[in-house]
Design a protein around this motif. Structure first.
Motif, PDB file in Angstrom:
ATOM      1  N   UNK A  81      42.470  46.820  21.206  1.00 35.39           N
ATOM      2  CA  UNK A  81      42.047  47.388  22.479  1.00 35.39           C
ATOM      3  C   UNK A  81      40.888  46.580  23.037  1.00 35.39           C
ATOM      4  N   UNK A  82      40.688  46.639  24.337  1.00 36.92           N
ATOM      5  CA  UNK A  82      39.537  45.955  24.923  1.00 36.92           C
ATOM      6  C   UNK A  82      38.242  46.478  24.317  1.00 36.92           C
ATOM      7  N   UNK A  83      37.227  45.656  24.281  1.00 39.99           N
ATOM      8  CA  UNK A  83      35.952  46.009  23.663  1.00 39.99           C
ATOM      9  C   UNK A  83      35.326  47.242  24.303  1.00 39.99           C
ATOM     10  N   UNK A  84      35.537  47.471  25.582  1.00 42.68           N
ATOM     11  CA  UNK A  84      34.925  48.597  26.278  1.00 42.68           C
ATOM     12  C   UNK A  84      35.608  49.929  25.941  1.00 42.68           C
ATOM     13  N   UNK A  85      36.802  49.882  25.392  1.00 36.46           N
ATOM     14  CA  UNK A  85      37.560  51.087  25.084  1.00 36.46           C
ATOM     15  C   UNK A  85      37.041  51.740  23.801  1.00 36.46           C
ATOM     16  N   UNK A  86      36.785  53.041  23.864  1.00 34.95           N
ATOM     17  CA  UNK A  86      36.310  53.773  22.690  1.00 34.95           C
ATOM     18  C   UNK A  86      37.446  54.052  21.728  1.00 34.95           C
ATOM     19  N   UNK A  87      37.110  54.134  20.456  1.00 34.29           N
ATOM     20  CA  UNK A  87      38.109  54.422  19.438  1.00 34.29           C
ATOM     21  C   UNK A  87      38.337  55.921  19.350  1.00 34.29           C
ATOM     22  N   UNK A  88      39.575  56.300  19.091  1.00 29.33           N
ATOM     23  CA  UNK A  88      39.922  57.705  18.948  1.00 29.33           C
ATOM     24  C   UNK A  88      39.515  58.250  17.591  1.00 29.33           C
ATOM     25  N   UNK A  89      39.686  59.561  17.404  1.00 29.15           N
ATOM     26  CA  UNK A  89      39.284  60.202  16.153  1.00 29.15           C
ATOM     27  C   UNK A  89      40.142  59.745  14.973  1.00 29.15           C
TER      28      UNK A  89
END
Length: 141
Positions: free
Chosen positions: A47-55
């Motif tokens: 994913x792009x660096x700005x995208x947060x990771x999900x749980x």
């Protein structure tokens, strides 16, 4: 895998007394299934660096057998009155059994958890609740 399901079913029985019997026509939910595959994403799916990771969901042994836990080692539960891809735990139920919400993206599977069995469903108010095999997941307070 059967021990995991049995552990979850046993834990789910604890939720039997909670729930909202109303059928909210605006609460029709569909599962957002994660792509089938290994427990971890391949480099091509980064994913792009700005995208947060999900749980994160992981599998751990307990007195009940293998049970799902979140990334902070909190046990996750099913609600026996929920149907597949639909939650009924609102109102008085939700404070005691808070939903496991997908903040930041799709749920991620740790070793022992199949990524293809994870998904999310919408909740009233616009949040998304994590599901396992279509069953909404909860914590216990």
């Amino acid at each position: 895998m059967k021990r995991t399901i049995m552990g979850l079913i046993t834990c789910a029985a604890l939720l039997g007394g909670c729930g909202d019997d109303s059928d909210d026509p605006g609460a029709a939910e569909t599962t957002e299934q994660a792509a089938a595959g290994a427990a971890e994403s391949s480099p091509s799916e980064a994913a792009p660096a700005a995208r947060r990771r999900g749980p994160l969901l992981k599998l751990r042994d307990s007195q009940l057998g293998a049970v799902l836990f979140d990334g902070r080692n909190r046990a996750l539960y099913l609600f026996t009155r929920d149907s597949r891809n639909r939650t009924r735990c609102y109102g008085d139920c939700a404070p005691a059994w808070p939903p496991f919400l997908a903040k930041g993206g799709r749920p991620r599977a740790a070793r022992g958890v199949k990524q293809s069995l994870l998904g999310t469903i919408p909740r009233r108010g616009g949040t998304r609740q994590v599901t396992y095999k279509g069953q909404p997941l909860y914590f216990y307070i």
